[in-house]
Design a protein around this motif. Structure first.
Motif, PDB file in Angstrom:
ATOM      1  N   LEU A   1     134.038  98.032 -23.011  1.00  0.00           N
ATOM      2  CA  LEU A   1     133.558  98.774 -21.847  1.00  0.00           C
ATOM      3  C   LEU A   1     134.741  99.464 -21.170  1.00  0.00           C
ATOM      4  CD1 LEU A   1     131.009  99.323 -20.133  1.00  0.00           C
ATOM      5  CD2 LEU A   1     131.612  97.303 -18.783  1.00  0.00           C
ATOM      6  N   LEU A   2     134.673 100.793 -21.107  1.00  0.00           N
ATOM      7  CA  LEU A   2     135.737 101.588 -20.499  1.00  0.00           C
ATOM      8  C   LEU A   2     135.394 102.042 -19.089  1.00  0.00           C
ATOM      9  CD1 LEU A   2     136.580 103.917 -23.519  1.00  0.00           C
ATOM     10  CD2 LEU A   2     137.759 101.814 -22.823  1.00  0.00           C
ATOM     11  N   GLY A   3     134.100 102.190 -18.799  1.00  0.00           N
ATOM     12  CA  GLY A   3     133.709 102.689 -17.492  1.00  0.00           C
ATOM     13  C   GLY A   3     132.245 102.470 -17.215  1.00  0.00           C
ATOM     14  N   VAL A   4     131.912 102.534 -15.929  1.00  0.00           N
ATOM     15  CA  VAL A   4     130.531 102.343 -15.468  1.00  0.00           C
ATOM     16  C   VAL A   4     130.271 103.271 -14.287  1.00  0.00           C
ATOM     17  CG1 VAL A   4     128.918 100.739 -14.350  1.00  0.00           C
ATOM     18  CG2 VAL A   4     130.407  99.911 -16.167  1.00  0.00           C
ATOM     19  N   ALA A   5     129.091 103.860 -14.277  1.00  0.00           N
ATOM     20  CA  ALA A   5     128.565 104.539 -13.085  1.00  0.00           C
ATOM     21  C   ALA A   5     127.300 103.775 -12.712  1.00  0.00           C
ATOM     22  CB  ALA A   5     128.246 105.997 -13.377  1.00  0.00           C
ATOM     23  N   ARG A   6     127.306 103.170 -11.529  1.00  0.00           N
ATOM     24  CA  ARG A   6     126.164 102.374 -11.050  1.00  0.00           C
ATOM     25  C   ARG A   6     125.531 103.114  -9.884  1.00  0.00           C
ATOM     26  NH1 ARG A   6     124.272  98.456  -7.478  1.00  0.00           N
ATOM     27  NH2 ARG A   6     125.969  98.851  -6.040  1.00  0.00           N
ATOM     28  N   SER A   7     124.216 103.388  -9.989  1.00  0.00           N
ATOM     29  CA  SER A   7     123.557 104.218  -8.979  1.00  0.00           C
ATOM     30  C   SER A   7     122.243 103.624  -8.504  1.00  0.00           C
ATOM     31  CB  SER A   7     123.283 105.615  -9.547  1.00  0.00           C
ATOM     32  OG  SER A   7     124.480 106.220  -9.969  1.00  0.00           O
TER      33      SER A   7
ATOM     34  N   LEU B   1     131.745 104.333  -9.427  1.00  0.00           N
ATOM     35  CA  LEU B   1     132.194 105.074 -10.603  1.00  0.00           C
ATOM     36  C   LEU B   1     133.565 104.494 -10.910  1.00  0.00           C
ATOM     37  CD1 LEU B   1     131.963 107.312 -12.730  1.00  0.00           C
ATOM     38  CD2 LEU B   1     133.074 108.828 -11.089  1.00  0.00           C
ATOM     39  N   CYS B   2     133.636 103.699 -11.948  1.00  0.00           N
ATOM     40  CA  CYS B   2     134.917 103.059 -12.263  1.00  0.00           C
ATOM     41  C   CYS B   2     135.247 103.250 -13.732  1.00  0.00           C
ATOM     42  CB  CYS B   2     134.902 101.583 -11.891  1.00  0.00           C
ATOM     43  SG  CYS B   2     133.574 100.617 -12.617  1.00  0.00           S
ATOM     44  N   VAL B   3     136.516 103.532 -13.982  1.00  0.00           N
ATOM     45  CA  VAL B   3     137.020 103.722 -15.337  1.00  0.00           C
ATOM     46  C   VAL B   3     138.301 102.897 -15.451  1.00  0.00           C
ATOM     47  CG1 VAL B   3     137.930 105.378 -17.013  1.00  0.00           C
ATOM     48  CG2 VAL B   3     136.029 106.027 -15.518  1.00  0.00           C
ATOM     49  N   ASP B   4     138.400 102.151 -16.533  1.00  0.00           N
ATOM     50  CA  ASP B   4     139.596 101.370 -16.834  1.00  0.00           C
ATOM     51  C   ASP B   4     140.813 102.275 -16.661  1.00  0.00           C
ATOM     52  OD1 ASP B   4     141.778 100.185 -18.299  1.00  0.00           O
ATOM     53  OD2 ASP B   4     140.341  99.044 -19.486  1.00  0.00           O
ATOM     54  N   THR B   5     141.825 101.801 -15.966  1.00  0.00           N
ATOM     55  CA  THR B   5     142.997 102.640 -15.693  1.00  0.00           C
ATOM     56  C   THR B   5     143.672 103.124 -16.977  1.00  0.00           C
ATOM     57  OG1 THR B   5     144.400 100.671 -15.448  1.00  0.00           O
ATOM     58  CG2 THR B   5     143.476 101.624 -13.430  1.00  0.00           C
TER      59      THR B   5
ATOM     60  N   ILE C   1     136.219 110.677 -18.880  1.00  0.00           N
ATOM     61  CA  ILE C   1     135.179 109.647 -18.893  1.00  0.00           C
ATOM     62  C   ILE C   1     134.407 109.629 -17.577  1.00  0.00           C
ATOM     63  CG2 ILE C   1     134.760 107.147 -19.023  1.00  0.00           C
ATOM     64  CD1 ILE C   1     137.122 107.061 -21.054  1.00  0.00           C
ATOM     65  N   GLY C   2     135.086 109.721 -16.465  1.00  0.00           N
ATOM     66  CA  GLY C   2     134.410 109.716 -15.163  1.00  0.00           C
ATOM     67  C   GLY C   2     133.442 110.884 -15.027  1.00  0.00           C
ATOM     68  N   LYS C   3     133.898 112.077 -15.411  1.00  0.00           N
ATOM     69  CA  LYS C   3     133.031 113.258 -15.349  1.00  0.00           C
ATOM     70  C   LYS C   3     131.819 113.091 -16.265  1.00  0.00           C
ATOM     71  CE  LYS C   3     135.155 117.263 -15.544  1.00  0.00           C
ATOM     72  NZ  LYS C   3     136.166 118.325 -15.797  1.00  0.00           N
ATOM     73  N   ALA C   4     132.032 112.558 -17.457  1.00  0.00           N
ATOM     74  CA  ALA C   4     130.923 112.356 -18.391  1.00  0.00           C
ATOM     75  C   ALA C   4     129.955 111.298 -17.879  1.00  0.00           C
ATOM     76  CB  ALA C   4     131.457 111.970 -19.765  1.00  0.00           C
ATOM     77  N   LEU C   5     130.457 110.239 -17.262  1.00  0.00           N
ATOM     78  CA  LEU C   5     129.564 109.225 -16.686  1.00  0.00           C
ATOM     79  C   LEU C   5     128.660 109.842 -15.625  1.00  0.00           C
ATOM     80  CD1 LEU C   5     132.024 106.201 -16.405  1.00  0.00           C
ATOM     81  CD2 LEU C   5     129.872 106.224 -17.712  1.00  0.00           C
ATOM     82  N   LEU C   6     129.231 110.706 -14.792  1.00  0.00           N
ATOM     83  CA  LEU C   6     128.411 111.364 -13.765  1.00  0.00           C
ATOM     84  C   LEU C   6     127.407 112.337 -14.390  1.00  0.00           C
ATOM     85  CD1 LEU C   6     131.001 111.964 -10.907  1.00  0.00           C
ATOM     86  CD2 LEU C   6     129.180 110.239 -11.022  1.00  0.00           C
ATOM     87  N   ALA C   7     127.795 113.049 -15.416  1.00  0.00           N
ATOM     88  CA  ALA C   7     126.864 113.965 -16.093  1.00  0.00           C
ATOM     89  C   ALA C   7     125.707 113.186 -16.715  1.00  0.00           C
ATOM     90  CB  ALA C   7     127.595 114.775 -17.162  1.00  0.00           C
ATOM     91  N   HIS C   8     125.983 112.050 -17.324  1.00  0.00           N
ATOM     92  CA  HIS C   8     124.926 111.217 -17.902  1.00  0.00           C
ATOM     93  C   HIS C   8     124.045 110.614 -16.812  1.00  0.00           C
ATOM     94  CE1 HIS C   8     125.840 111.229 -22.236  1.00  0.00           C
ATOM     95  NE2 HIS C   8     127.086 111.449 -21.834  1.00  0.00           N
ATOM     96  N   THR C   9     124.626 110.345 -15.655  1.00  0.00           N
ATOM     97  CA  THR C   9     123.852 109.843 -14.522  1.00  0.00           C
ATOM     98  C   THR C   9     122.848 110.890 -14.059  1.00  0.00           C
ATOM     99  OG1 THR C   9     125.630 108.351 -13.816  1.00  0.00           O
ATOM    100  CG2 THR C   9     124.019 109.000 -12.140  1.00  0.00           C
ATOM    101  N   VAL C  10     123.300 112.131 -13.933  1.00  0.00           N
ATOM    102  CA  VAL C  10     122.403 113.230 -13.549  1.00  0.00           C
ATOM    103  C   VAL C  10     121.297 113.388 -14.587  1.00  0.00           C
ATOM    104  CG1 VAL C  10     122.258 115.736 -13.206  1.00  0.00           C
ATOM    105  CG2 VAL C  10     124.128 114.438 -12.161  1.00  0.00           C
ATOM    106  N   ALA C  11     121.636 113.294 -15.858  1.00  0.00           N
ATOM    107  CA  ALA C  11     120.637 113.423 -16.920  1.00  0.00           C
ATOM    108  C   ALA C  11     119.597 112.306 -16.865  1.00  0.00           C
ATOM    109  CB  ALA C  11     121.323 113.437 -18.283  1.00  0.00           C
ATOM    110  N   ALA C  12     119.982 111.148 -16.340  1.00  0.00           N
ATOM    111  CA  ALA C  12     119.047 110.023 -16.247  1.00  0.00           C
ATOM    112  C   ALA C  12     118.061 110.178 -15.092  1.00  0.00           C
ATOM    113  CB  ALA C  12     119.816 108.710 -16.082  1.00  0.00           C
ATOM    114  N   ALA C  13     118.387 111.040 -14.140  1.00  0.00           N
ATOM    115  CA  ALA C  13     117.509 111.281 -12.978  1.00  0.00           C
ATOM    116  C   ALA C  13     117.488 112.782 -12.697  1.00  0.00           C
ATOM    117  CB  ALA C  13     118.010 110.501 -11.774  1.00  0.00           C
ATOM    118  N   PRO C  14     116.936 113.570 -13.620  1.00  0.00           N
ATOM    119  CA  PRO C  14     117.051 115.031 -13.520  1.00  0.00           C
ATOM    120  C   PRO C  14     116.232 115.669 -12.404  1.00  0.00           C
ATOM    121  CG  PRO C  14     115.597 114.442 -15.325  1.00  0.00           C
ATOM    122  CD  PRO C  14     116.200 113.162 -14.814  1.00  0.00           C
ATOM    123  N   ASN C  15     115.287 114.961 -11.828  1.00  0.00           N
ATOM    124  CA  ASN C  15     114.444 115.558 -10.791  1.00  0.00           C
ATOM    125  C   ASN C  15     115.028 115.447  -9.391  1.00  0.00           C
ATOM    126  OD1 ASN C  15     112.461 116.356 -12.640  1.00  0.00           O
ATOM    127  ND2 ASN C  15     111.584 114.302 -12.624  1.00  0.00           N
ATOM    128  N   CYS C  16     116.151 114.783  -9.255  1.00  0.00           N
ATOM    129  CA  CYS C  16     116.770 114.660  -7.938  1.00  0.00           C
ATOM    130  C   CYS C  16     117.401 115.987  -7.544  1.00  0.00           C
ATOM    131  CB  CYS C  16     117.830 113.559  -7.951  1.00  0.00           C
ATOM    132  SG  CYS C  16     117.145 111.910  -8.129  1.00  0.00           S
TER     133      CYS C  16
END
Length: 132
Positions: A57-63, A76-80, A87-102
């Motif tokens: 596990l390298l990173g997590v975005a919890r929403s 939004l945490c990424v292993d130093t 990785i941080g930008k990609a985690l946020l992009a995947h987060t948006v994709a998981a809730a696209p109607n927001c």
């Protein structure tokens, strides 16, 4: 570095705690309260993870979200050792994709991460308030 992103609703509290400690976010989270960490993971609406080829596990975005209007990314945490690879930008992009109607995707930056968000081109909002 190959990174695999996934929605992981069953992420364990221990795995989350481990990546918090390997990022800079542990200093602002209740890492010594295992019940609180377990509750944070169990009650999240969207958990996006980043793992390397070995499954580390390298990173997590919890929403938290209603999936219709607003999503708040509380961690939004990424292993130093893995920072600086998008990785941080990609985690946020995947987060948006998981809730696209927001229509509102929000987070509060840790003081050390402000430059990351600015460099990534995210819009700063000066009217954020904390209450209670």
């Amino acid at each position: 570095m190959q990174v695999n992103y996934a929605i992981e609703p069953d992420l364990t509290a221990q795995a989350f705690l481990d990546v918090l400690r390997r990022s800079t976010l542990a200093e602002r989270r209740p890492v010594d309260d295992s019940d609180k960490i377990a509750g944070m993971v169990a009650r999240a609406d969207v958990i996006v993870t980043a793992r390397d080829e070995a499954g580390t596990l390298l990173g997590v975005a919890r929403s938290i979200t209603d999936f219709h209007y607003a999503l708040y990314c509380s961690e939004l945490c990424v292993d130093t050792t893995a920072q600086g690879h998008g990785i941080g930008k990609a985690l946020l992009a995947h987060t948006v994709a998981a809730a696209p109607n927001c229509s509102a995707y929000l987070l509060l930056s840790a003081p050390k991460a402000v430059s990351f968000y600015e460099a990534a081109g995210y819009k700063r909002h000066g009217d954020c308030f904390m209450f209670a």
